[in-house]
Design a protein around this motif. Sequence first.
Motif: not given
Length: 71
Positions: A22-23, A26-27, A29-30, A40, A44, A47, A51
Amino acid sequence: MDVPTLIREIKALDPIDRGTVLGAIRELVESDRSFTPSQLTELSHRIAAFEAGTLATEPWEVVKARWQAGK
């Protein structure tokens, strides 16, 4: 690998490895400038729901069949 298989494999990971995946997502996507701020934000939220185990999902085959029936 298809997306449903990938999702099943991610769900089967232990929590630490799932967090790593997931991290990484996120990286990606960002750093992707093609997403709008509202996209975005929605991602979020999804996600976070994933979780928390509250994200409702359906297999691709079910979604595809429903979409094809609506054509």
